[in-house]
Design a protein around this motif. Sequence first.
Motif, PDB file in Angstrom:
ATOM      1  N   LYS A   1     -10.525   6.636  -1.032  1.00  0.00           N
ATOM      2  CA  LYS A   1      -9.981   7.991  -0.993  1.00  0.00           C
ATOM      3  C   LYS A   1      -9.761   8.575  -2.391  1.00  0.00           C
ATOM      4  CE  LYS A   1      -6.137  10.583   1.115  1.00  0.00           C
ATOM      5  NZ  LYS A   1      -4.915  10.450   1.971  1.00  0.00           N
TER       6      LYS A   1
ATOM      7  N   GLU B   1       0.547   4.076  -3.014  1.00  0.00           N
ATOM      8  CA  GLU B   1       0.185   5.453  -2.675  1.00  0.00           C
ATOM      9  C   GLU B   1       1.201   6.426  -3.268  1.00  0.00           C
ATOM     10  OE1 GLU B   1      -1.550   8.178   0.973  1.00  0.00           O
ATOM     11  OE2 GLU B   1      -0.680   6.214   1.432  1.00  0.00           O
ATOM     12  N   ASP B   2       2.478   6.079  -3.264  1.00  0.00           N
ATOM     13  CA  ASP B   2       3.481   6.882  -3.971  1.00  0.00           C
ATOM     14  C   ASP B   2       3.121   7.014  -5.443  1.00  0.00           C
ATOM     15  OD1 ASP B   2       5.073   7.387  -1.793  1.00  0.00           O
ATOM     16  OD2 ASP B   2       6.585   5.863  -2.266  1.00  0.00           O
TER      17      ASP B   2
ATOM     18  N   LEU C   1      -4.258   5.787  -8.888  1.00  0.00           N
ATOM     19  CA  LEU C   1      -3.965   4.644  -8.041  1.00  0.00           C
ATOM     20  C   LEU C   1      -3.996   3.401  -8.925  1.00  0.00           C
ATOM     21  CD1 LEU C   1      -3.580   4.096  -4.939  1.00  0.00           C
ATOM     22  CD2 LEU C   1      -5.977   3.353  -4.962  1.00  0.00           C
TER      23      LEU C   1
ATOM     24  N   ASP D   1       0.824  -1.211   0.000  1.00  0.00           N
ATOM     25  CA  ASP D   1       0.000   0.000   0.000  1.00  0.00           C
ATOM     26  C   ASP D   1       0.858   1.261   0.000  1.00  0.00           C
ATOM     27  OD1 ASP D   1       0.650  -0.983   2.663  1.00  0.00           O
ATOM     28  OD2 ASP D   1      -0.485   0.729   3.430  1.00  0.00           O
ATOM     29  N   ARG D   2       2.053   1.207   0.589  1.00  0.00           N
ATOM     30  CA  ARG D   2       2.944   2.369   0.589  1.00  0.00           C
ATOM     31  C   ARG D   2       3.465   2.638  -0.830  1.00  0.00           C
ATOM     32  NH1 ARG D   2       7.235   1.442   5.318  1.00  0.00           N
ATOM     33  NH2 ARG D   2       7.649   3.663   4.937  1.00  0.00           N
TER      34      ARG D   2
ATOM     35  N   TYR E   1       0.252   6.962  -6.840  1.00  0.00           N
ATOM     36  CA  TYR E   1      -0.817   7.943  -7.022  1.00  0.00           C
ATOM     37  C   TYR E   1      -0.284   9.368  -6.954  1.00  0.00           C
ATOM     38  CZ  TYR E   1      -4.856  10.865  -6.276  1.00  0.00           C
ATOM     39  OH  TYR E   1      -5.777  11.871  -6.396  1.00  0.00           O
ATOM     40  N   HIS E   2       0.530   9.668  -5.981  1.00  0.00           N
ATOM     41  CA  HIS E   2       1.004  11.043  -5.802  1.00  0.00           C
ATOM     42  C   HIS E   2       1.943  11.489  -6.919  1.00  0.00           C
ATOM     43  CE1 HIS E   2      -1.025  11.624  -2.062  1.00  0.00           C
ATOM     44  NE2 HIS E   2      -0.433  10.586  -1.486  1.00  0.00           N
TER      45      HIS E   2
ATOM     46  N   LEU F   1      -7.570   3.170   0.251  1.00  0.00           N
ATOM     47  CA  LEU F   1      -6.992   4.036  -0.790  1.00  0.00           C
ATOM     48  C   LEU F   1      -7.960   4.175  -1.960  1.00  0.00           C
ATOM     49  CD1 LEU F   1      -3.267   2.820  -0.812  1.00  0.00           C
ATOM     50  CD2 LEU F   1      -4.140   5.006   0.028  1.00  0.00           C
TER      51      LEU F   1
END
Length: 496
Positions: free
Chosen positions: A253, A220-221, A229, A216-217, A223-224, A250
């Motif tokens: 979100k 999430e990177d 995602l 998940d880490r 996505y940013h 996620l």
Amino acid sequence: MKITKATRHYRGIFETRSAEQIRELAHTKRFMERLATDPAFRQALGENLACPSKAAEAFGLELDPAEVPTLWRVDHRKWRHSDERQRWPKAAAWDDYIKDMLTHRDMIRDEGATEHIHPKFDRWRQRQIRRSYSELGASAHAVVHPIVAFELSEGCTVGCWFCGLSADKFRGHVSYDEKGEMWKGVVKAMNDRFDTAVQTGFCYWATDPCDNPDYDRFIEDYYHITGALPQTTTAAPLKDEALTRRVLALFDKFKTVTNRFSVLSVRHLDKIHGAFTPEELMGVELVLQSKHSLSAKAHAGRARERVQKLREAGRSEKISELEIDHTTIACVSGFLVSMVRQTVQLVVPVPGSDKYPLGYRVFGERHFEDAASFGAAIDDLIDTHMMADMPAHWPARFRADLVCEPVKNGFRLISRCQEHTIENPSCGRLAGELIVSGHHTMGEVVSALVEAGTDLMVAAEFMDTVFSAGVLEEYSSDVEADTYRAEALAAAVPAE
């Protein structure tokens, strides 16, 4: 951060429906999952046609099947696209939802286009897409040709018997604490080169996301950096339920794509349904892979090996659970990146075969040490294996799976699932004959057409059209093309 049409459409699927409409869809979805996976439920429905709610209640379903007869009653399915739709609003709502999801799937394929960002790569990818439509059979329209896939583990702990990629046994995963900075640099290098097309990417291959506790880490990177995602597909959603719930959070979100759980058996479905409510799984497609489910397995990897073993054992009747025309689960036309081995390969989906048993072809591979060398590896793969223009020195041959028939102004190419006619009144017929002979390079075909009276620009443009259609044999590089040409010429020389 750019919001693409695909993302806007996907978010709109949920935002334009009320909370109650989403709730009803979630329970319809659960009914459809049970229907497609569980033969006992299908039998119970058949035994309770007058009061199908008894079957639903026995299996813990809230939806009354009598409200959606067009989704399961064979004699009612003809009503699904008629005025009778109005009689069954929940079934109509489900149909509309599925149409929206299929539209989103096709939009993802379009989001991978890089015509204005990286035209050389786009020309190569579009040719692979055209090739796939006539080569992949039933798989073709489900393949969205993402431009990149990342592996965050090596091997897989699940070991599905039908694995289309024949994943090896699990050998470890990438630690975010150790390689998180390299990861962000690698994703940024892709984003710098391909912009929003990188939003089509995902982070698994012959691996399971839940085998990496930091998964998940990593996403999430993603996505940013990219604005999307990546999709998660796992056959082990209950292995680390806390990780799975972080991934689903996620989705709640960011909402850019549906996740997927592979369901391996009816018992597995029971456990998944027991752990997650229908509403919690609204953003998850259940890929129904159990023995008695109504979905087919691709004829690649371990599933293909099973077909061969059944035939050798004289048990061909068992092959019905596999769909031979569903030829591959591979979907990437672009780059396959292993963060464990620190390698990047250029790959495309192809039908599973003796030559390509895993259902994909590797054009080339490079190793990288850091983000900078990763970017250089991507650039080198493109320069080595992708042509800006029609390669005049490549041998001109139709793909081996195609049957060529002459037509008045050109030729018709017939594959396992498509007929494709290419015509030009001034040179089409002759071009087909020259290519079928297999004795000429593409440049020599153009020269022969000119000698026969065709204008040079017309001849060159026609051969470029044939090349771009994806109907010619594709060489991984100039070296492979030259090697084939030399061997063909040597074979044509009679022995003394």
